[in-house]
Design an enzyme around this catalytic site. Sequence first.
Site, PDB file in Angstrom:
ATOM      1  N   SER A  90       0.858  -1.098   0.002  1.00  0.00           N
ATOM      2  CA  SER A  90       0.052   0.117   0.076  1.00  0.00           C
ATOM      3  C   SER A  90       0.894   1.136   0.012  1.00  0.00           C
ATOM      4  CB  SER A  90      -1.037   0.062   1.174  1.00  0.00           C
ATOM      5  OG  SER A  90      -1.833   0.826   0.955  1.00  0.00           O
ATOM      6  N   HIS A 194      -8.418   0.938  -0.670  1.00  0.00           N
ATOM      7  CA  HIS A 194      -8.391   0.073  -1.948  1.00  0.00           C
ATOM      8  C   HIS A 194      -9.704  -0.710  -2.411  1.00  0.00           C
ATOM      9  CE1 HIS A 194      -3.744   0.215  -1.368  1.00  0.00           C
ATOM     10  NE2 HIS A 194      -4.081   0.212  -0.288  1.00  0.00           N
TER      11      HIS A 194
END
EC number: 2.3.1.39
Length: 307
Positions: A90, A194
């Site tokens: 991430s 996400h």
Amino acid sequence: MGWIAVVFAGQGAQHTGMGKELYDASPAARSVFKMAERIRPGTLRQCFDGTKRELSETVNTQPCVFAVDLACAAALREAGVKANGAAGFSLGEIAGLAFTGILSEEDAFRLVCRRAELMEQCSRNRPGSMAAVLGLENEKAEDVCKKAGVWPVNYNCPGQLVAAGGTDAISALPGFSAEAGGKAVRLAVSGAFHSPLMSDASEGLAKELAQYTLRTPAMPLYSNVTAQPYGAGAAELIARQAKSPVLWQKTIENMISDGFDLFIEAGPGTTLCGLIHRISTKVAAFGVENPDSLEEAVRMISEGKHA
């Protein structure tokens, strides 16, 4: 001996005092922190003395973890460790952009600051949450997510998939997970990262990236979105990452297939080491966050004990 990869920690690994020992011991790490402080005053105080609550706010978490991630990698290079590739979980992938030279350190830090702002704004405008689905194969976990009306977003390792979605839908996930023979654990995060709920953040990142010069990487950087090394269209991948699943398990499997057998986690904590050990028992993974762990990493590499 195979190849060495640096993998960068993501959001959730932050803690008070992170990076302070390396700041004191490593000129290279100190240079990274000073760069971050110059662009975003207060970063040093938050890393070294920030409260748990302060560090848990996305607008603070991402710049601070980025600074620690990149400082750890700079200390590794200073100690003579030569990596052959990189990946990041991430926000850790943004540190990877700087480490591999796709972006300058300054631009990557400016980008992560803007990313944090955009993702926090999305969290306010389109509230959501996340939960880890444990003990199920991916196909079953995906089915559970579908029944609950949430998205599978982080494919971490065998038996561990993270879902994101609206708050009410995430609250229903434990029941569906239990029916399938697994369990779901709510994560202490402020948004549905996400997932499609982050679409506005992705659009904002695309506009932000238009201001920067992206270069050819000096070594492979594996993308969360594709689980493959960055190539053409890097800006699109970086922007898409905020609203796309993190294919971490597939990324590590691809890296192992490509010849990597030592993974050094740069940044706070050893979460990624734990995931890598669950993905494969045939590779080594250890973390570098302070001078002691840095010294141990250098020793193990020099003695070839990771092979």
